[in-house]
Design an enzyme around this catalytic site. Structure first.
Site, PDB file in Angstrom:
ATOM      1  N   HIS A 124       8.676   0.890  -8.765  1.00 50.78           N
ATOM      2  CA  HIS A 124      10.009   0.558  -9.272  1.00 50.78           C
ATOM      3  C   HIS A 124      10.204  -0.953  -9.057  1.00 50.78           C
ATOM      4  CE1 HIS A 124      14.461   0.407  -9.138  1.00 50.78           C
ATOM      5  NE2 HIS A 124      14.444   1.550  -9.773  1.00 50.78           N
ATOM      6  N   ASP A 201       8.164   3.382   0.017  1.00 50.42           N
ATOM      7  CA  ASP A 201       9.403   3.574  -0.732  1.00 50.42           C
ATOM      8  C   ASP A 201       9.554   5.082  -0.970  1.00 50.42           C
ATOM      9  OD1 ASP A 201      11.247   4.031  -2.715  1.00 50.42           O
ATOM     10  OD2 ASP A 201      10.501   2.492  -4.092  1.00 50.42           O
ATOM     11  N   CYS A 365      12.959   1.248 -14.813  1.00 52.24           N
ATOM     12  CA  CYS A 365      12.737   0.129 -13.878  1.00 52.24           C
ATOM     13  C   CYS A 365      11.284   0.083 -13.414  1.00 52.24           C
ATOM     14  CB  CYS A 365      13.680   0.199 -12.677  1.00 52.24           C
ATOM     15  SG  CYS A 365      15.403   0.030 -13.118  1.00 52.24           S
TER      16      CYS A 365
HETATM   17  N1  7TS Z   1      12.409   3.103  -5.620  1.00 56.17           N
HETATM   18  C1  7TS Z   1      12.248   4.168  -6.422  1.00 56.17           C
HETATM   19  C2  7TS Z   1      10.956   4.899  -6.447  1.00 56.17           C
HETATM   20  C3  7TS Z   1      13.318   4.582  -7.228  1.00 56.17           C
HETATM   21  O1  7TS Z   1      13.165   5.641  -8.013  1.00 56.17           O
HETATM   22  C4  7TS Z   1      14.548   3.869  -7.195  1.00 56.17           C
HETATM   23  C5  7TS Z   1      15.686   4.209  -8.100  1.00 56.17           C
HETATM   24  C6  7TS Z   1      14.648   2.793  -6.304  1.00 56.17           C
HETATM   25  C7  7TS Z   1      13.563   2.444  -5.548  1.00 56.17           C
HETATM   26  C8  7TS Z   1      15.919   2.035  -6.131  1.00 56.17           C
HETATM   27  O2  7TS Z   1      16.860   2.831  -5.490  1.00 56.17           O
HETATM   28  P1  7TS Z   1      18.360   2.321  -5.273  1.00 56.17           P
HETATM   29  O3  7TS Z   1      19.071   3.525  -4.768  1.00 56.17           O
HETATM   30  O4  7TS Z   1      18.295   1.219  -4.277  1.00 56.17           O
HETATM   31  O5  7TS Z   1      18.844   1.851  -6.598  1.00 56.17           O
HETATM   32  N2  7TS Z   1      15.308   4.885  -9.260  1.00 56.17           N
HETATM   33  C9  7TS Z   1      16.071   5.185 -10.321  1.00 56.17           C
HETATM   34  C10 7TS Z   1      15.617   5.951 -11.382  1.00 56.17           C
HETATM   35  O6  7TS Z   1      14.514   6.454 -11.473  1.00 56.17           O
HETATM   36  N3  7TS Z   1      16.602   6.060 -12.299  1.00 56.17           N
HETATM   37  O7  7TS Z   1      17.668   5.395 -11.838  1.00 56.17           O
HETATM   38  C11 7TS Z   1      17.358   4.839 -10.624  1.00 56.17           C
END
Ligand code: 7TS
Length: 407
Positions: A124, A201, A365
Protein backbone atom coordinates in the site's frame (compact mmCIF):
# COMPACT_ATOMS: atom_id res chain seq x y z
CA UNK A 1 -20.32 -22.33 11.50
CA UNK A 2 -23.98 -22.62 10.67
CA UNK A 3 -25.76 -19.95 8.70
CA UNK A 4 -27.84 -19.16 11.81
CA UNK A 5 -24.66 -18.53 13.81
CA UNK A 6 -23.37 -16.18 11.10
CA UNK A 7 -26.73 -14.40 11.01
CA UNK A 8 -26.64 -13.99 14.81
CA UNK A 9 -23.23 -12.31 14.54
CA UNK A 10 -24.34 -10.25 11.58
CA UNK A 11 -27.37 -9.03 13.56
CA UNK A 12 -24.96 -7.18 15.89
CA UNK A 13 -23.80 -4.85 13.07
CA UNK A 14 -26.56 -2.27 12.58
CA UNK A 15 -25.14 -0.63 9.44
CA UNK A 16 -25.48 -3.90 7.53
CA UNK A 17 -29.24 -3.86 7.93
CA UNK A 18 -30.39 -1.17 5.53
CA UNK A 19 -31.50 -0.72 1.96
CA UNK A 20 -29.18 1.03 -0.49
CA UNK A 21 -30.66 2.16 -3.78
CA UNK A 22 -33.79 0.18 -2.98
CA UNK A 23 -31.98 -3.12 -2.34
CA UNK A 24 -30.74 -4.75 0.87
CA UNK A 25 -27.12 -3.71 1.33
CA UNK A 26 -24.40 -6.22 0.45
CA UNK A 27 -21.30 -4.75 2.05
CA UNK A 28 -18.15 -6.10 0.40
CA UNK A 29 -15.74 -3.25 1.08
CA UNK A 30 -14.28 -4.59 4.30
CA UNK A 31 -10.72 -4.03 3.10
CA UNK A 32 -11.39 -0.29 3.14
CA UNK A 33 -13.15 -0.31 6.49
CA UNK A 34 -15.23 -2.78 8.47
CA UNK A 35 -18.64 -2.13 9.99
CA UNK A 36 -18.94 -1.73 13.75
CA UNK A 37 -20.82 -4.00 16.15
CA UNK A 38 -23.37 -2.38 18.48
CA UNK A 39 -21.05 -2.98 21.48
CA UNK A 40 -18.42 -0.66 19.90
CA UNK A 41 -21.01 2.02 19.17
CA UNK A 42 -22.29 1.68 22.76
CA UNK A 43 -18.76 1.90 24.21
CA UNK A 44 -18.20 5.22 22.38
CA UNK A 45 -21.54 6.59 23.48
CA UNK A 46 -21.05 5.47 27.09
CA UNK A 47 -17.57 7.00 27.23
CA UNK A 48 -18.85 10.38 26.04
CA UNK A 49 -22.01 10.32 28.13
CA UNK A 50 -20.49 9.06 31.39
CA UNK A 51 -16.69 9.28 31.53
CA UNK A 52 -15.54 11.99 29.13
CA UNK A 53 -12.46 13.69 30.53
CA UNK A 54 -8.81 14.21 29.66
CA UNK A 55 -6.42 11.44 30.64
CA UNK A 56 -3.37 11.36 32.90
CA UNK A 57 -3.81 14.87 34.20
CA UNK A 58 -6.97 15.28 36.21
CA UNK A 59 -7.12 15.58 39.95
CA UNK A 60 -10.70 14.39 39.74
CA UNK A 61 -12.73 11.23 39.50
CA UNK A 62 -13.89 11.53 35.91
CA UNK A 63 -10.32 11.90 34.70
CA UNK A 64 -9.30 8.89 36.76
CA UNK A 65 -12.08 6.85 35.16
CA UNK A 66 -11.12 7.95 31.64
CA UNK A 67 -7.45 7.17 32.36
CA UNK A 68 -8.33 3.76 33.74
CA UNK A 69 -10.41 2.85 30.67
CA UNK A 70 -7.78 4.22 28.30
CA UNK A 71 -4.95 2.24 29.91
CA UNK A 72 -7.14 -0.87 30.17
CA UNK A 73 -7.65 -0.54 26.41
CA UNK A 74 -3.88 -0.56 25.92
CA UNK A 75 -3.67 -3.80 27.92
CA UNK A 76 -6.46 -5.28 25.79
CA UNK A 77 -4.38 -4.57 22.66
CA UNK A 78 -1.26 -5.93 24.37
CA UNK A 79 -3.01 -9.23 25.03
CA UNK A 80 -4.55 -9.25 21.53
CA UNK A 81 -1.10 -9.00 19.90
CA UNK A 82 0.62 -11.00 22.64
CA UNK A 83 3.09 -8.16 23.20
CA UNK A 84 5.38 -8.63 26.18
CA UNK A 85 4.42 -5.33 27.86
CA UNK A 86 1.73 -2.63 27.59
CA UNK A 87 4.53 -0.05 27.15
CA UNK A 88 5.16 -1.60 23.72
CA UNK A 89 1.70 -0.51 22.51
CA UNK A 90 1.70 3.03 21.11
CA UNK A 91 -1.60 4.66 20.11
CA UNK A 92 -1.53 6.27 16.68
CA UNK A 93 -4.12 7.48 14.17
CA UNK A 94 -3.77 4.26 12.20
CA UNK A 95 -1.42 2.13 10.14
CA UNK A 96 -0.26 5.12 8.10
CA UNK A 97 0.81 7.08 11.15
CA UNK A 98 2.41 3.99 12.71
CA UNK A 99 4.65 3.49 9.67
CA UNK A 100 5.47 7.19 9.43
CA UNK A 101 6.45 7.18 13.10
CA UNK A 102 9.01 4.42 12.60
CA UNK A 103 10.37 5.94 9.37
CA UNK A 104 10.76 9.37 10.95
CA UNK A 105 12.31 8.18 14.21
CA UNK A 106 14.13 4.85 13.90
CA UNK A 107 14.81 5.59 10.24
CA UNK A 108 16.34 9.05 10.63
CA UNK A 109 18.35 7.92 13.60
CA UNK A 110 19.78 4.75 12.06
CA UNK A 111 20.05 5.13 8.29
CA UNK A 112 22.72 6.78 6.17
CA UNK A 113 23.70 6.93 2.50
CA UNK A 114 24.39 3.50 1.07
CA UNK A 115 21.93 1.71 3.37
CA UNK A 116 19.01 -0.17 1.88
CA UNK A 117 15.37 -0.54 2.85
CA UNK A 118 13.35 -3.38 1.34
CA UNK A 119 9.59 -3.40 0.83
CA UNK A 120 7.54 -5.59 -1.51
CA UNK A 121 6.05 -4.77 -4.89
CA UNK A 122 2.57 -5.23 -3.41
CA UNK A 123 2.70 -2.53 -0.72
CA UNK A 124 0.00 0.00 0.00
CA UNK A 125 1.31 3.53 -0.64
CA UNK A 126 1.52 4.05 3.11
CA UNK A 127 4.28 1.45 3.23
CA UNK A 128 6.15 2.99 0.29
CA UNK A 129 6.02 6.76 0.54
CA UNK A 130 7.28 7.20 4.14
CA UNK A 131 10.35 5.17 3.17
CA UNK A 132 10.86 7.20 -0.02
CA UNK A 133 10.71 10.38 2.06
CA UNK A 134 13.26 8.86 4.46
CA UNK A 135 15.53 7.93 1.54
CA UNK A 136 15.43 11.52 0.30
CA UNK A 137 16.51 12.69 3.74
CA UNK A 138 19.22 10.10 4.40
CA UNK A 139 20.51 8.99 0.99
CA UNK A 140 19.39 5.41 1.66
CA UNK A 141 17.88 3.37 -1.19
CA UNK A 142 14.43 1.77 -1.33
CA UNK A 143 14.21 -1.55 -3.21
CA UNK A 144 11.02 -3.52 -3.95
CA UNK A 145 11.01 -7.31 -3.58
CA UNK A 146 9.46 -8.67 -6.81
CA UNK A 147 5.99 -10.21 -6.91
CA UNK A 148 5.06 -13.07 -9.25
CA UNK A 149 2.07 -12.64 -11.55
CA UNK A 150 -0.04 -14.91 -9.31
CA UNK A 151 0.50 -12.39 -6.49
CA UNK A 152 3.04 -14.37 -4.48
CA UNK A 153 6.25 -12.86 -3.26
CA UNK A 154 9.45 -14.03 -4.96
CA UNK A 155 11.22 -15.36 -1.88
CA UNK A 156 14.32 -16.39 -3.82
CA UNK A 157 14.70 -12.87 -5.10
CA UNK A 158 14.24 -11.63 -1.53
CA UNK A 159 17.00 -13.96 -0.31
CA UNK A 160 19.32 -12.68 -3.02
CA UNK A 161 18.58 -9.03 -2.17
CA UNK A 162 19.55 -9.49 1.48
CA UNK A 163 23.00 -8.22 2.42
CA UNK A 164 24.58 -6.29 5.24
CA UNK A 165 23.54 -3.09 3.41
CA UNK A 166 19.90 -3.90 4.20
CA UNK A 167 19.02 -2.17 7.46
CA UNK A 168 15.26 -2.31 7.36
CA UNK A 169 12.56 -4.49 5.80
CA UNK A 170 8.91 -3.41 5.83
CA UNK A 171 6.39 -5.89 4.48
CA UNK A 172 2.63 -6.12 4.24
CA UNK A 173 1.18 -9.13 6.09
CA UNK A 174 -1.87 -9.43 3.81
CA UNK A 175 -2.08 -7.50 0.54
CA UNK A 176 -5.14 -5.26 0.36
CA UNK A 177 -5.25 -5.44 -3.45
CA UNK A 178 -4.59 -9.17 -3.92
CA UNK A 179 -5.34 -10.88 -0.62
CA UNK A 180 -1.94 -12.62 -0.66
CA UNK A 181 -0.79 -13.74 2.79
CA UNK A 182 2.95 -13.19 2.95
CA UNK A 183 5.26 -15.59 4.84
CA UNK A 184 6.18 -12.88 7.32
CA UNK A 185 7.67 -15.23 9.90
CA UNK A 186 10.26 -16.45 7.37
CA UNK A 187 10.82 -12.93 6.09
CA UNK A 188 11.53 -11.69 9.62
CA UNK A 189 13.95 -14.54 10.36
CA UNK A 190 15.81 -14.05 7.07
CA UNK A 191 16.08 -10.27 7.58
CA UNK A 192 17.27 -10.72 11.17
CA UNK A 193 20.05 -12.97 9.85
CA UNK A 194 21.61 -9.98 8.10
CA UNK A 195 20.97 -7.71 11.09
CA UNK A 196 18.00 -5.81 9.59
CA UNK A 197 14.97 -4.74 11.60
CA UNK A 198 11.51 -5.63 10.33
CA UNK A 199 8.18 -3.85 10.33
CA UNK A 200 4.96 -5.65 9.41
CA UNK A 201 1.97 -3.76 8.02
CA UNK A 202 -0.86 -5.74 9.57
CA UNK A 203 -3.72 -3.49 8.39
CA UNK A 204 -5.41 -6.32 6.49
CA UNK A 205 -4.33 -9.23 8.68
CA UNK A 206 -5.73 -8.64 12.18
CA UNK A 207 -9.34 -8.63 10.94
CA UNK A 208 -8.97 -12.26 9.82
CA UNK A 209 -6.99 -13.98 12.56
CA UNK A 210 -5.08 -13.43 15.80
CA UNK A 211 -1.52 -12.21 15.39
CA UNK A 212 1.26 -13.03 17.88
CA UNK A 213 4.05 -10.45 17.58
CA UNK A 214 6.39 -12.43 19.83
CA UNK A 215 5.94 -15.68 17.89
CA UNK A 216 6.63 -13.73 14.67
CA UNK A 217 9.54 -11.92 16.34
CA UNK A 218 8.41 -8.71 14.59
CA UNK A 219 10.34 -5.59 15.58
CA UNK A 220 7.38 -3.36 14.69
CA UNK A 221 3.77 -4.19 13.81
CA UNK A 222 1.07 -1.74 12.69
CA UNK A 223 -2.70 -1.86 12.30
CA UNK A 224 -5.75 0.42 12.14
CA UNK A 225 -8.75 0.27 14.46
CA UNK A 226 -11.29 0.98 11.75
CA UNK A 227 -10.37 -2.15 9.77
CA UNK A 228 -10.78 -4.21 12.97
CA UNK A 229 -14.45 -3.35 13.62
CA UNK A 230 -13.36 -0.38 15.77
CA UNK A 231 -13.52 3.41 15.30
CA UNK A 232 -11.65 5.52 12.76
CA UNK A 233 -8.77 7.74 13.88
CA UNK A 234 -7.20 5.16 16.19
CA UNK A 235 -4.47 2.67 15.42
CA UNK A 236 -1.58 0.85 16.95
CA UNK A 237 2.16 0.76 16.64
CA UNK A 238 3.71 -2.20 18.38
CA UNK A 239 7.47 -1.99 18.87
CA UNK A 240 9.96 -3.99 20.90
CA UNK A 241 10.69 -2.12 24.10
CA UNK A 242 14.46 -1.85 23.60
CA UNK A 243 14.00 -0.40 20.11
CA UNK A 244 11.32 2.08 21.20
CA UNK A 245 13.46 3.17 24.14
CA UNK A 246 16.42 3.90 21.90
CA UNK A 247 14.36 5.88 19.36
CA UNK A 248 13.85 9.66 19.48
CA UNK A 249 10.26 10.93 19.90
CA UNK A 250 8.09 11.54 16.83
CA UNK A 251 6.08 14.66 17.69
CA UNK A 252 6.76 17.13 20.47
CA UNK A 253 4.11 18.45 22.84
CA UNK A 254 2.23 17.65 25.99
CA UNK A 255 2.31 14.19 27.54
CA UNK A 256 5.57 13.19 25.82
CA UNK A 257 7.83 15.20 28.14
CA UNK A 258 9.26 14.36 31.53
CA UNK A 259 10.49 17.88 32.17
CA UNK A 260 10.40 20.91 29.89
CA UNK A 261 12.66 23.93 30.21
CA UNK A 262 14.23 26.35 27.74
CA UNK A 263 17.63 24.96 28.69
CA UNK A 264 16.76 21.31 28.06
CA UNK A 265 13.67 19.15 27.75
CA UNK A 266 13.69 15.50 28.76
CA UNK A 267 11.25 12.94 27.45
CA UNK A 268 8.68 10.77 29.13
CA UNK A 269 8.92 7.00 29.47
CA UNK A 270 7.24 4.56 27.10
CA UNK A 271 4.63 4.55 25.74
CA UNK A 272 3.99 8.27 26.39
CA UNK A 273 7.19 9.38 24.67
CA UNK A 274 5.40 8.66 21.38
CA UNK A 275 1.99 10.04 22.33
CA UNK A 276 2.23 13.83 22.13
CA UNK A 277 -0.97 15.73 22.78
CA UNK A 278 -4.40 14.60 23.92
CA UNK A 279 -4.90 11.15 22.47
CA UNK A 280 -7.98 9.66 20.83
CA UNK A 281 -9.34 8.41 24.15
CA UNK A 282 -12.75 7.35 22.85
CA UNK A 283 -11.10 5.66 19.87
CA UNK A 284 -8.86 3.55 22.10
CA UNK A 285 -11.82 2.54 24.26
CA UNK A 286 -13.89 1.72 21.17
CA UNK A 287 -11.07 -0.35 19.71
CA UNK A 288 -10.80 -2.31 22.96
CA UNK A 289 -14.56 -2.96 22.76
CA UNK A 290 -14.04 -4.34 19.24
CA UNK A 291 -11.28 -6.65 20.47
CA UNK A 292 -13.50 -7.76 23.39
CA UNK A 293 -16.14 -8.61 20.80
CA UNK A 294 -13.61 -10.68 18.81
CA UNK A 295 -12.57 -12.46 22.01
CA UNK A 296 -16.18 -13.62 22.47
CA UNK A 297 -16.52 -15.28 19.03
CA UNK A 298 -14.80 -18.33 17.56
CA UNK A 299 -12.30 -16.60 15.28
CA UNK A 300 -10.96 -19.83 13.81
CA UNK A 301 -14.44 -20.92 12.74
CA UNK A 302 -15.12 -17.43 11.35
CA UNK A 303 -11.89 -17.51 9.33
CA UNK A 304 -13.02 -20.84 7.85
CA UNK A 305 -16.34 -19.23 6.97
CA UNK A 306 -14.47 -16.40 5.21
CA UNK A 307 -12.49 -19.00 3.26
CA UNK A 308 -15.73 -20.63 2.15
CA UNK A 309 -16.94 -17.25 0.85
CA UNK A 310 -13.76 -16.87 -1.20
CA UNK A 311 -14.07 -20.42 -2.54
CA UNK A 312 -17.66 -19.74 -3.59
CA UNK A 313 -16.61 -16.49 -5.27
CA UNK A 314 -13.97 -18.37 -7.26
CA UNK A 315 -16.50 -21.02 -8.31
CA UNK A 316 -19.08 -18.47 -9.42
CA UNK A 317 -16.44 -16.44 -11.28
CA UNK A 318 -15.45 -19.55 -13.25
CA UNK A 319 -19.10 -20.28 -13.92
CA UNK A 320 -20.11 -16.89 -15.32
CA UNK A 321 -16.82 -16.47 -17.20
CA UNK A 322 -15.25 -13.31 -18.59
CA UNK A 323 -13.54 -12.59 -15.30
CA UNK A 324 -9.81 -11.99 -14.93
CA UNK A 325 -8.74 -12.73 -11.39
CA UNK A 326 -5.98 -10.54 -10.00
CA UNK A 327 -4.20 -12.33 -7.17
CA UNK A 328 -4.36 -16.12 -7.18
CA UNK A 329 -1.76 -16.91 -4.53
CA UNK A 330 -1.99 -20.23 -2.72
CA UNK A 331 -2.40 -18.57 0.65
CA UNK A 332 -5.02 -15.85 0.48
CA UNK A 333 -7.28 -13.91 2.81
CA UNK A 334 -10.87 -13.34 1.69
CA UNK A 335 -10.16 -10.68 -0.92
CA UNK A 336 -11.49 -11.21 -4.44
CA UNK A 337 -9.91 -8.75 -6.88
CA UNK A 338 -10.84 -8.97 -10.54
CA UNK A 339 -11.60 -7.34 -13.85
CA UNK A 340 -14.65 -7.94 -15.97
CA UNK A 341 -13.34 -8.41 -19.50
CA UNK A 342 -14.01 -5.34 -21.62
CA UNK A 343 -15.35 -3.21 -18.75
CA UNK A 344 -13.71 -0.46 -16.74
CA UNK A 345 -13.65 -1.28 -13.00
CA UNK A 346 -15.29 2.05 -12.11
CA UNK A 347 -18.30 1.29 -14.36
CA UNK A 348 -18.68 -2.14 -12.79
CA UNK A 349 -18.57 -0.56 -9.32
CA UNK A 350 -21.29 1.94 -10.23
CA UNK A 351 -23.58 -0.73 -11.65
CA UNK A 352 -23.09 -2.89 -8.55
CA UNK A 353 -23.81 0.07 -6.28
CA UNK A 354 -27.10 0.62 -8.09
CA UNK A 355 -28.00 -2.90 -6.97
CA UNK A 356 -27.04 -2.23 -3.34
CA UNK A 357 -23.67 -3.99 -3.60
CA UNK A 358 -20.69 -2.10 -2.17
CA UNK A 359 -17.27 -2.97 -3.59
CA UNK A 360 -14.15 -0.91 -4.06
CA UNK A 361 -12.74 -0.12 -7.48
CA UNK A 362 -9.45 1.48 -8.53
CA UNK A 363 -5.79 1.06 -7.75
CA UNK A 364 -6.36 0.41 -4.01
CA UNK A 365 -3.40 2.68 -3.18
CA UNK A 366 -1.10 0.09 -4.73
CA UNK A 367 -0.21 1.85 -7.99
CA UNK A 368 3.17 0.11 -8.47
CA UNK A 369 1.38 -3.24 -8.34
CA UNK A 370 -1.23 -2.10 -10.86
CA UNK A 371 1.59 -0.98 -13.13
CA UNK A 372 3.08 -4.46 -12.97
CA UNK A 373 -0.24 -5.96 -14.07
CA UNK A 374 -0.65 -3.15 -16.65
CA UNK A 375 -4.16 -2.41 -15.45
CA UNK A 376 -5.82 0.81 -14.25
CA UNK A 377 -7.20 -0.95 -11.23
CA UNK A 378 -9.50 -3.76 -10.19
CA UNK A 379 -12.92 -4.39 -8.75
CA UNK A 380 -12.37 -5.68 -5.24
CA UNK A 381 -14.84 -7.60 -3.12
CA UNK A 382 -13.36 -8.02 0.35
CA UNK A 383 -15.33 -10.34 2.61
CA UNK A 384 -15.67 -10.33 6.36
CA UNK A 385 -17.15 -12.96 8.67
CA UNK A 386 -20.53 -11.21 8.71
CA UNK A 387 -20.92 -11.74 4.98
CA UNK A 388 -23.01 -14.68 3.87
CA UNK A 389 -22.99 -17.06 0.92
CA UNK A 390 -26.10 -15.16 -0.17
CA UNK A 391 -23.97 -11.96 -0.36
CA UNK A 392 -21.58 -13.79 -2.72
CA UNK A 393 -24.51 -14.96 -4.87
CA UNK A 394 -25.84 -11.39 -4.97
CA UNK A 395 -22.41 -10.13 -6.12
CA UNK A 396 -22.32 -12.50 -9.07
CA UNK A 397 -25.97 -11.97 -9.98
CA UNK A 398 -25.08 -8.27 -9.95
CA UNK A 399 -22.10 -8.88 -12.20
CA UNK A 400 -24.26 -10.81 -14.68
CA UNK A 401 -26.54 -7.77 -14.86
CA UNK A 402 -23.56 -5.42 -15.21
CA UNK A 403 -22.26 -7.58 -18.05
CA UNK A 404 -25.56 -7.35 -19.91
CA UNK A 405 -25.50 -3.59 -19.55
CA UNK A 406 -21.84 -2.99 -20.40
CA UNK A 407 -20.91 -5.64 -22.94
N1 7TS B 1 -1.70 -0.83 4.69
C1 7TS B 1 -2.60 -1.64 4.09
C2 7TS B 1 -2.22 -3.02 3.70
C3 7TS B 1 -3.89 -1.15 3.85
O1 7TS B 1 -4.78 -1.95 3.27
C4 7TS B 1 -4.24 0.17 4.23
C5 7TS B 1 -5.57 0.77 3.92
C6 7TS B 1 -3.26 0.93 4.88
C7 7TS B 1 -2.01 0.40 5.08
C8 7TS B 1 -3.54 2.30 5.40
O2 7TS B 1 -4.40 2.23 6.49
P1 7TS B 1 -4.98 3.55 7.17
O3 7TS B 1 -6.00 3.04 8.12
O4 7TS B 1 -3.83 4.21 7.85
O5 7TS B 1 -5.54 4.39 6.08
N2 7TS B 1 -6.22 0.17 2.84
C9 7TS B 1 -7.35 0.57 2.23
C10 7TS B 1 -7.96 -0.16 1.23
O6 7TS B 1 -7.59 -1.24 0.81
N3 7TS B 1 -9.06 0.51 0.81
O7 7TS B 1 -9.15 1.64 1.52
C11 7TS B 1 -8.09 1.70 2.40
Amino acid sequence: MTNDQILAIRAQFPALHQDINGKPLVYLDNGATTQKPQCVIDALSRYYSENNSNVHRGAHTLSDRATQEFEDARRTVQTFLNAAKPEEIIWTRGTTESINTVAATWGRQNLTAGDEILVTGMEHHSNIVPWQMLCEQTGATLRPIPVFDNGELDMEAFASMLSNKVKFVSVVHVSNALGTINPVKDIIAMAHNVGAKVMIDGAQAVSHWDVDVQALDADFYAFSGHKLFGPTGIGVLYGKEALLNAMPPYQGGGEMIEHCSFAKTTYNVLPYKFEAGTPNIAGAIGLAAAIDFLNRVDRIALAKHEDSLLTRANELADKIGGIRKIGTADKKASVFSFLLDGAHPADVGTLLDQQGIAVRTGHHCAMPLMEQFEIPGTVRASFSFYNTLDDVERLFAGLEKAKMFLL
